[in-house]
Design an enzyme around this catalytic site. Structure first.
Site, mmCIF file in Angstrom:
data_model
loop_
_atom_site.group_PDB
_atom_site.id
_atom_site.type_symbol
_atom_site.label_atom_id
_atom_site.label_comp_id
_atom_site.label_asym_id
_atom_site.label_seq_id
_atom_site.Cartn_x
_atom_site.Cartn_y
_atom_site.Cartn_z
ATOM 1 N N ASP A 1 43.783 15.645 130.224
ATOM 2 C CA ASP A 1 42.987 16.683 130.881
ATOM 3 C C ASP A 1 42.342 16.095 132.131
ATOM 4 O O ASP A 1 41.649 15.070 132.054
ATOM 5 C CB ASP A 1 41.942 17.227 129.916
ATOM 6 C CG ASP A 1 42.590 18.087 128.838
ATOM 7 O OD1 ASP A 1 43.450 18.908 129.180
ATOM 8 O OD2 ASP A 1 42.243 17.930 127.652
ATOM 9 N N ASP B 1 48.802 23.657 127.583
ATOM 10 C CA ASP B 1 47.436 23.829 127.061
ATOM 11 C C ASP B 1 46.607 24.891 127.769
ATOM 12 O O ASP B 1 45.443 25.042 127.458
ATOM 13 C CB ASP B 1 46.714 22.469 127.134
ATOM 14 C CG ASP B 1 45.427 22.444 126.323
ATOM 15 O OD1 ASP B 1 45.356 23.172 125.320
ATOM 16 O OD2 ASP B 1 44.499 21.717 126.688
ATOM 17 N N HIS C 1 49.123 14.318 127.183
ATOM 18 C CA HIS C 1 48.346 15.357 127.844
ATOM 19 C C HIS C 1 47.037 14.713 128.294
ATOM 20 O O HIS C 1 46.277 14.232 127.467
ATOM 21 C CB HIS C 1 48.102 16.495 126.852
ATOM 22 C CG HIS C 1 47.414 17.671 127.460
ATOM 23 N ND1 HIS C 1 48.027 18.474 128.390
ATOM 24 C CD2 HIS C 1 46.174 18.176 127.286
ATOM 25 C CE1 HIS C 1 47.194 19.427 128.748
ATOM 26 N NE2 HIS C 1 46.058 19.272 128.109
HETATM 27 ZN ZN LIG Z 1 44.234 20.333 128.057
#
Ligand SMILES: [Zn+2]
Length: 1018
Positions: free
Chosen positions: A271, A381, A269
Site C-alpha cells: 500500500d 485491493d 501488495h
Molecule cells: Zn491495499
C-alpha cells in the site's frame, strides 16, 4: 484396522510445533553489535555509514515509534564450522545471518522491519517477521561486516482494528522504545531438517483438506506416521533425510487429470501509504524488492509481478543500485511490471481525466524505462470498480483486468471468477478474480483447496491466478512459499501449482474460455461505503486539484499556441504524479493514519498554489496589456456570455445577480426570474418553486436543505465502513440560531440568506443564494463530533425509479427501490459532480463541488405520495486509524437545480467546479483554441502532447448516453488531425470515432459515453 486418525494427527501437530519448527539451525554464534540512532527522519546509507556507532547489547530496547536505528554487525565465521560447511548432500548446512529485531506476532509489514546492507552500500535483503535470514557466502575464519537499517514502525492497530490510537502520527506516538533486539547471529541451517519441514507442511496441509473418507488422505497420514517413527527427535539433523524418504512416495503421486490449475505469481501488495506514511512505503518497496531479488538469485524460476509505476520511480530516485538490478530482472522477464497505472488507485472517486492519466502516466513510465507495456489492469485491493474502467483500460491498451476485492461483499456473492466485464459504453474487458480470494497467498493447503472449491467457472474453464507473497505492508514471497509451490506442482489430491506470469495466465485463461459470461456495469463493493466520505479535506483537495489541472493545461496550451509561451510540461507532470499518488486506494478513500492525511492536505495546498501560479502566468500571456476586464471560462459550455474554453471582454459582474430576499411572515422568500424559494424560521427550504415550469419541487409538508446527523458506529473498520444500521438513529438540525439576509454588494454579487446553527460542539453556517436556475448552498462547518455522519437532505417531489449519478466520462443509473439484495446492499453510493432524479418530463439535479457519498431512495411524503429523497454525505468522524479524522473546518458547496435533464445536470456539475476567472488586459488572444458544435460532446482535456512534439491533444466524450455527431474545430493552424488512444498513439483498430478530418476540423461520430482523443498536429 482400528481408527487412530485423530491421535496420529495430534502426534504430528506436537512434533511439528515442538521439534520441527523450532529446529532448523545447528549452531549459532552472536555478532558484535554497535548502533546509531537517526535523530529524526530516515537517512541514506552513505550518511548512516559516516556516523559514530556505540556498543549495543543484545536484549536491549531500541526504537521510538517511527524512528530508525542503524545496527553495525561484525564477527568472524567460527573456524570450527569448516567441517559442517564442507558437507554436501545429506547433512549439508548453509551459513546464514539471523536477525531478530524483536518481531511480534503481527504480520509482516505491520511492525518493525529492517534492511540489510553490505559495508559498501549494497541493499542485500529485507528483514521481515517470518523472513529474517540472509544467506552468506563467507569462509570459516573470515569476517562478516554488515549494517541493518531497522525501522521502528509501530503496530498501529495492535490487534484492535477499531480502537483509537495515537500511533498513527510521529507527533503523537510518544518516545518510549517499542522493540528489543533479540538476536544478531551467524547460524548454520540444517538443509534436511528445513526440507523435511516443507514436506510435512505441504502434506499435512493437503491432508486436512481431503475428505475424511478419502483413501489419499489415509495414505498421507500413514506416510507421515512412518516419518514420525523414522525421525529421532533427539537427532533431527541426523535422521531428517530418512524421514524425507518415508514421504517420497506420497509426494511423488501425480495430480488428477482434472485438477484445477493455479498460475502462481510472486507478489507483494504494498500500500503506497496506509498505516505508515508515504516515506515508509519507499523503504518498504526497497526491502521487499531486495527480498525478491535475493530469492531470484537463489531460484531461477521465481517470477514477481509488481504494479505501480510510482514504486519503481521511487527506487529509481532513492535506490539507484537496487533499481539497476530490478531493471536487469525486468529485461529477463522475471520482475514483471503489471497494471500500468501510476498507483493502484481508488476507482470510485478519481475524475475521468485523472483515471485516464493513471494509465497514461503508469504505462508510459514502463515503456520509457523498460520497453515493457503491461496488458492487464492490476487492482486487487481497490474498494469497488467504476463502470467507466473497461473503456479507459482498453483505450490505454489493456486487455485484461485482475481484482479479487469483490469477494469482500457483505451481502451478495459475485457469480463469476472469469468473465467479460462490460462498462457504461459497452466496452468489454476479460476479467479474473483469483478464487483463492487473497492477493497475499502463502500457498498453503487450505488456500489451494479453497481456490479449487470456489472457482465458479469449473466445467467450462479450469485455471486461476495465485498471487503469493506477504502483502499490504510488503514482504513478498519467501523460500517457504516456493517450496510449497514446488511440492504442489503435480501432487495427487491438490490443484496443480505452476510458477508462472500474469501474461501466461491470461493468455491461457482466455484461450480456454473464449466465450465467458458477461457482467455489465459497475462492480459495486458491498463494503467500505464510508470511504466516499471519510477524511473530507483529502477529497476536497483531490477534486480541486483535478479541476485546477484542467485549467492549467488548457490555459498553458493556449498560451503556447497563441503567444509562444513555454509549456510547463515538467511542472505539470510532477503535479499530476502527486495528484495520482494521492488517489491511492488508502489515501483518497480516507482510510490512512493521521500522518498520511496531514501530508496529503499539505500537498494539495502546495499543488493549488503552484497551479494557480501556472494559470496566472498563462493568462498573463493570453490577456496581454490593456485595461479591459477579461473573463475566462475553462468549462466546456459557454457561461454568462463567455465562450467555452475561452475568454471575452466583459463589463460588470460575470455572475448573475438580480435575486431578491424579502421577509415573508416568520420566514424569507428568495426570488429571481427562475425560482421562488421559501425558507422558514428553522432555516429550512419549505418551498422551491420552478417558475419556468410552474412546479413545486419540495414535497408538501417536507423541507429541503435539511442537515441530518446520524450516529455512525460501524461494527468494524471505522474509517472504511458505514453500516446500514446508521439510519436507525438520526437527529434533524431544525433549529436555527440566527437567520440574516445579506444584500448584494460587499463582495457578494447576489443577495444571500445566512443561517447559523449549532450542534453538539460544532457550528454550521449556511449561505443560500440563487444563481440563475439553481439554489446554491454553501455549508461552512466547524466539526467537532465523533462517530457522526452529517447528511444534507433534499426531498424532491418526483417519482424516480432510478437515480442517475455522474461517474468518469458519463453517468450510471441505479434503482431507487430496494427490491433485491443487490439493491438493498447499495445503500450508500458514489457520484462525482452531480446526481439527477426525475420522472417523465421533469427532473432535478443536485450538484456539489467536493462531495462523493450519496444516498438516493424512493420514499413517501406525509400524505403517502411517492417522492424521492436525495442526500449528500458531507462529513464523518471515524476514530480509527486517525482518531481526529475530519475534525475542524470545512466549506462545502451544494446546489439544487429544478427542471434539469441530464444535459443541464452535466452543465451544473461543471459550473459548480470551475469558476469564471477575470483578469485585465486586451483579450486579443483569448478566443477558444477548439470548439465543438454539439453540446452532448464535452471536451474534457486540452493539453500539449506528452511526446513534446507541440501537437495539441483534445480529449472529449459523449455525455448524455446517446449517439452524437460533432465537428471539432481548431482555431489555430493545423497540419493534420488524427485519433489516438489515451497514450496519444495512433488508433487504427476501426472502433474510433473520427469519421472525417479536413484541415483544422474533425468530424466525430460518438457512441454512448464514447471517449475520443484527437491529436491536432501543428
Ligand atoms: Zn491495499
Amino acid at each position: 484396522m482400528h481408527d487412530t486418525t485423530a491421535r496420529t494427527e495430534h502426534r504430528l501437530r506436537r512434533f511439528v510445533a515442538e521439534r520441527l519448527e523450532t529446529a532448523g539451525y545447528r549452531s549459532r554464534t552472536p555478532l558484535t553489535v554497535t548502533a546509531w540512532e537517526v535523530p529524526d527522519e530516515p537517512v541514506p546509507f552513505a550518511e548512516a555509514l559516516s556516523q559514530t556507532y556505540t556498543p549495543f547489547e543484545i536484549g536491549s530496547p531500541w526504537g521510538r515509534p517511527w524512528s530508525t536505528v542503524w545496527f553495525h554487525l561484525r564477527g568472524q565465521v567460527p573456524a570450527e564450522w569448516a567441517q559442517d560447511l564442507a558437507a554436501d548432500g545429506a547433512g549439508a548446512v548453509r551459513l546464514e545471518l539471523l536477525v531478530d529485531l524483536g518481531f511480534s506476532g503481527a504480520g509482516p509489514g505491520f511492525q518493525t522491519e529492517g534492511a540489510i546492507w553490505s559495508s559498501d552500500g549494497v541493499l542485500l535483503k529485507g528483514l521481515e517477521p517470518r523472513n529474517h535470514y540472509l544467506p552468506l557466502d563467507v569462509a570459516p575464519g573470515e569476517w562478516v561486516d554488515l549494517y541493518v537499517e531497522a525501522a521502528a514502525n509501530p503496530d498501529v492497530p495492535n490487534g484492535q482494528w477499531i480502537k483509537p490510537t495515537p500511533m498513527g502520527d510521529k507527533a503523537t506516538a510518544g518516545t518510549e522504545e517499542i522493540y528489543e533486539l533479540r538476536a544478531a547471529d551467524l547460524a548454520l541451517l540444517d538443509v534436511d531438517v528445513w526440507e523435511l519441514n516443507q514436506d510435512v507442511d505441504a502434506l499435512q496441509g493437503l491432508m486436512l483438506e481431503l475428505p475424511a473418507t478419502s483413501p489419499r488422505r489415509a495414505q498421507i497420514l500413514r506416510a507421515l506416521e512412518d516419518m514420525l517413527d523414522a525421525v529421532d527427535p533427539d537427532d533431527l539433523a541426523g535422521t531428517a533425510a530418512v524421514g524425507r524418504e518415508r514421504l517420497a512416495d506420497v509426494l511423488a503421486a501425480p495430480a488428477h487429470a482434472s485438477a484445477h490449475r493455479l498460475h502462481a505469481v510472486g507478489h507483494a501488495h504494498i500500500d503506497s501509504a496506509w498505516l505508515w506514511p508515504v516515506r515508509e512505503t519507499v523503504r518498504k518497496c526497497a526491502r521487499t524488492f531486495s527480498n525478491v531479488l535475493n530469492l531470484m538469485d537463489a531460484d531461477p524460476d521465481v517470477t514477481f509481478a509488481c504494479s505501480s509505476a510510482q514504486q519503481y520511480a521511487w527506487m529509481k530516485e532513492f535506490y539507484p543500485e537496487l533499481y539497476a538490478r530490478i531493471a536487469q530482472r525486468v529485461r529477463e522477464g522475471r520482475f514483471i511490471p503489471v497494471g500500468g497505472m501510476w498507483v493502484e488507485s481508488d476507482t470510485n472517486m478519481p475524475g475521468g481525466e485523472a483515471l485516464a492519466r493513471q494509465f497514461v502516466a503508469g504505462t508510459q513510465f514502463f515503456i520509457d524505462e523498460f520497453g515493457v507495456e503491461p496488458k492487464e489492469v492490476w487492482l486487487p485491493d481497490s474498494f469497488g470498480y467504476t463502470a467507466a474502467l473497461p473503456q479507459i483500460a482498453r483505450a490505454s491498451g489493456k486487455e485484461f483486468l485482475l481484482t479479487q476485492k469483490i469477494s469482500w461483499n457483505d451481502t451478495n456473492s459475485f457469480p463469476h471468477h472469469t468473465f467479460a466485464w462490460a462498462g457504461t459504453d459497452g466496452t468489454r474487458i476479460f476479467t479474473h478474480f483469483p478464487p483463492v480470494d487473497t492477493y497475499n497467498s502463502m500457498i498453503n493447503g487450505a488456500e489451494l483447496a479453497k481456490a479449487e472449491r470456489q472457482y465458479a467457472e469449473k466445467g467450462r474453464a479450469n485455471s486461476s491466478l495465485l498471487p503469493y507473497g506477504y502483502g499490504d505492508g510488503g514482504g513478498g514471497p519467501t523460500r517457504e512459499m516456493l517450496a510449497a509451490a514446488r511440492r504442489t506442482a503435480d501432487l495427487e489430491g491438490s490443484p496443480k501449482v505452476t510458477l508462472s506470469t500474469p501474461e501466461a495466465f491470461f493468455t491461457q485463461a482466455r484461450a480456454e474460455y473464449a466465450d465467458p459470461p458477461t457482467w455489465t456495469g459497475e462492480m459495486y463493493l458491498e463494503y467500505h461505503r464510508g470511504t466516499y466520505t471519510s477524511q473530507h479535506r483529502t477529497k476536497a483537495g483531490n477534486r480541486r486539484s483535478e479541476h485546477l489541472l484542467r485549467e492549467a493545461e488548457l490555459w498553458a496550451t493556449a498560451a503556447t499556441v497563441r503567444a509562444g509561451a513555454d509549456y510547463p510540461a515538467d511542472a505539470l507532470q510532477r503535479i499530476w504524479r502527486l495528484v495520482l499518488l494521492q488517489q491511492f486506494h488508502d489515501i483518497l478513500p480516507g482510510s490512512s493514519i493521521a500522518w498520511v492525511h496531514r501530508e496529503a492536505e499539505r500537498n494539495y495546498a502546495l499543488i493549488e498554489a503552484e497551479l494557480e501560479a501556472l494559470i496566472g502566468t498563462a493568462l498573463g500571456h493570453l490577456a496581454g496589456s490593456g485595461d479591459d476586464r477579461i473573463a475566462l471560462n475553462a468549462g466546456p459550455f459557454p457561461r454568462a456570455g463567455v465562450p467555452a474554453l475561452g475568454g471575452a471582454a466583459v463589463g460588470g459582474s460575470v455572475e448573475p445577480g438580480g435575486a431578491t430576499i424579502e421577509p415573508d411572515g416568520e420566514g424569507w422568500v428568495l426570488r429571481n426570474a427562475h425560482l421562488r424559494v421559501v425558507v422558514d424560521p428553522r432555516g429550512l427550504v419549505t418551498s422551491l418553486r420552478d417558475l419556468t415550469a410552474d412546479r413545486e419541487v419540495v414535497p408538501a409538508g417536507m423541507a429541503a436543505n435539511l442537515l441530518q446527523v446520524h450516529r455512525d458506529i460501524p461494527n468494524e473498520w471505522d474509517a472504511w465502513d458505514i453500516d446500514a444500521h446508521y439510519r436507525h438513529v438520526v437527529r434533524d438540525l431544525d433549529t436555527a440560531e440566527e437567520i440574516v439576509a445579506e444584500p448584494a454588494g460587499d463582495g457578494a454579487t447576489t443577495a444571500r440568506l445566512v443561517v447559523r446553527r449549532r450542534f453538539g460542539s460544532s457550528t454550521i453556517t449556511q449561505r443560500l443564494e440563487l444563481i440563475d436556475g439553481s439554489l446554491e448552498i454553501t455549508t461552512e462547518v466547524d466539526w467537532h463530533e465523533r462517530q457522526k455522519l452529517l447528511k444534507l437532505a433534499f426531498p424532491i417531489d418526483v417519482q424516480a425509479e432510478r437515480a442517475t449519478s455522474e461517474i468518469q466520462f458519463g453517468h450510471i443509473h441505479r434503482p431507487t427501490a430496494t427490491n433485491t439484495s443487490w439493491d438493498a446492499a447499495r445503500f450508500e453510493t458514489v457520484a462525482h459532480r452531480w446526481v439527477h432524479v426525475g420522472e417523465a418530463g421533469y427532473g432535478v439535479a443536485v450538484a456539489n463541488d467536493q462531495t462523493y457519498g450519496h444516498d438516493i431512495r424512493a420514499d413517501l411524503d406525509p400524505a403517502g405520495r411517492p417522492i424521492t429523497v436525495v442526500r449528500q454525505s458531507l462529513l464523518r468522524a471515524p476514530l480509527f486509524p486517525d482518531p481526529d479524522a475530519d475534525q475542524g473546518e470545512h466549506v462545502l458547496r451544494s446546489s439544487i437545480r429544478p427542471g434539469a435533464g441530464i444535459a443541464e445536470s452535466v452543465r451544473e456539475g461543471y459550473r459548480m467546479n470551475l469558476h469564471v476567472r477575470t483578469v485585465t488586459g486586451s483579450g486579443a488572444l483569448v478566443a477558444p483554441l477548439v470548439r465543438t458544435d454539439n453540446d452532448a460532446v464535452v471536451i474534457e482535456a486540452v493539453k500539449l502532447a506528452e511526446d513534446g512534439s507541440g501537437d495539441v491533444i483534445v480529449r472529449l466524450y459523449e455525455s448524455l448516453g446517446g449517439r452524437a455527431r460533432a465537428a471539432v474545430t481548431a482555431d489555430f493552424p493545423v497540419i493534420s488531425v488524427t485519433e489516438t488512444d489515451l497514450l496519444e498513439r495512433p488508433r487504427n483498430d476501426g472502433s474510433g470515432a473520427l469519421t472525417q478530418a479536413d484541415g483544422g476540423s474533425a468530424t466525430v461520430a460518438l457512441r454512448p459515453f464514447q471517449i475520443c482523443t484527437l491529436r491536432f498536429a501543428r
